[in-house]
Motif scaffolding. Structure first.
Motif, PDB file in Angstrom:
ATOM      1  N   GLU A 162       1.018  -1.051  -0.021  1.00 12.03           N
ATOM      2  CA  GLU A 162      -0.123   0.065  -0.036  1.00 12.03           C
ATOM      3  C   GLU A 162       0.788   1.324  -0.134  1.00 12.03           C
ATOM      4  O   GLU A 162       0.593   2.252  -0.612  1.00 12.03           O
ATOM      5  N   LYS A 189      -6.580   1.084  -8.591  1.00 16.32           N
ATOM      6  CA  LYS A 189      -6.639   0.774  -7.204  1.00 16.32           C
ATOM      7  C   LYS A 189      -6.473   1.747  -5.875  1.00 16.32           C
ATOM      8  O   LYS A 189      -7.224   1.633  -5.180  1.00 16.32           O
ATOM      9  N   ASP A 225      -9.661   2.344  -3.594  1.00 22.00           N
ATOM     10  CA  ASP A 225      -9.591   2.038  -2.019  1.00 22.00           C
ATOM     11  C   ASP A 225     -10.017   3.280  -1.257  1.00 22.00           C
ATOM     12  O   ASP A 225     -10.492   3.196  -0.240  1.00 22.00           O
ATOM     13  N   LYS A 241     -12.834   3.242   1.448  1.00 22.61           N
ATOM     14  CA  LYS A 241     -12.620   3.727   2.982  1.00 22.61           C
ATOM     15  C   LYS A 241     -13.708   4.696   3.452  1.00 22.61           C
ATOM     16  O   LYS A 241     -14.043   4.675   4.352  1.00 22.61           O
ATOM     17  N   ASP A 285     -13.544  -0.464   4.424  1.00 18.77           N
ATOM     18  CA  ASP A 285     -12.282   0.179   4.464  1.00 18.77           C
ATOM     19  C   ASP A 285     -11.118  -0.933   4.730  1.00 18.77           C
ATOM     20  O   ASP A 285     -10.038  -0.725   4.372  1.00 18.77           O
ATOM     21  N   ALA A 316     -12.432  -3.833   1.312  1.00 16.61           N
ATOM     22  CA  ALA A 316     -12.597  -3.302  -0.299  1.00 16.61           C
ATOM     23  C   ALA A 316     -13.732  -3.617  -0.721  1.00 16.61           C
ATOM     24  O   ALA A 316     -13.871  -3.675  -2.153  1.00 16.61           O
TER      25      ALA A 316
END
Length: 256
Positions: A113, A202, A206, A210, A222, A225
């Motif tokens: 991430e 992505k 995300d 979230k 969150d 996903a």
């Protein structure tokens, strides 16, 4: 190198690459364990850098071939979110400059991430054009996930502020877009443009999930996903579906 040069000084010079070849040869003769560990780490980092550079060159082959054929504005297109039970399928289209260089770029799923976030900002800053498109849960239910993904990709391409002259897509074709294009299986690991689109899509999806996680904390969007984790499935059974769930997907369908 002075006889009393400390390990801390050697570490700083190695990490900043501020040394001569002659200095490095002298360091290699240093018998201290701390110095040997620093050199071992230094050469491992050099090997890693070389591997990343080699991989980047390999992933650039499709773009370089197209540049040689005369194409200039090559858009990579990719999607994320085909499999989850909730949330949109989100796509991105990215046109990179032909001198773009980001060793380490890869399929977003292969990156941490932290790396995705880092690369996301670099791509946004350096790309010639970036656009995202999405299809929501209702559209996915109406069209099916495959067709909804195509619609989202079309929206991403049409949202670019400059018109691409070639498309590289991850295992898809967009018949409605009258631009030369190529479908590459596992393209997000074989093309820097598709990989860049994968990262943009992505990170932005995300962010959406979230935000949905704040509105619907019981489903833990969150964290998951929108995928069917145990906590998500338990929440479905207890609370039912949200407007963001894909009602055509099992096991969501049984709770509608």
């Amino acid at each position: 190198m002075k006889e009393n040069e400390t390990i801390a000084v050697i570490k700083e010079k190695l990490s900043s690459h501020s040394f001569s070849q002659e200095w490095l040869e002298k360091v290699k003769q240093d018998e201290r364990k701390g110095v040997k560990k620093l050199l071992d780490r230094f050469y491992k980092e050099k090997e890693k850098e070389a591997n990343l550079n080699e991989h980047f060159i390999k992933m650039s082959e499709n773009e370089n071939r197209l540049y040689q054929e005369g194409y200039q504005l090559i858009a990579g297109v990719d999607e994320v979110g085909r499999g989850p039970l909730a949330g949109p399928v989100l796509t991105a289209a990215v046109i990179l400059p032909n001198d773009f260089y980001l060793p380490g770029i890869n399929d977003s799923k292969a990156l941490s991430e932290q790396k995705r976030e880092e690369y996301y900002h670099i791509i946004k800053e350096q790309a010639l054009a970036v656009s995202v498109g999405q299809a929501n849960a209702k559209e996915i239910d109406y069209y099916n996930i495959y067709q909804a993904t195509k619609i989202a990709m079309q929206r991403a391409v049409e949202g670019l502020h400059m018109e691409p002259d070639y498309l590289l897509l991850d295992a898809m074709r967009l018949e409605v877009i009258k631009v030369p294009q190529e479908s590459i299986v596992k393209g997000d690991s074989k093309s820097i443009s598709i990989a860049a689109a994968s990262i943009i899509a992505k990170v932005e999806r995300d962010q959406i999930m979230k935000k949905l996680g704040e509105d619907y904390p019981m489903y833990q969007f969150d964290r998951n996903a929108g995928y069917g984790t145990t906590a998500h499935l338990n929440a479905l059974e207890e609370y039912g579906v949200t407007p963001y769930h894909r009602r055509s997907f099992q096991p969501v369908r049984q709770y509608t």
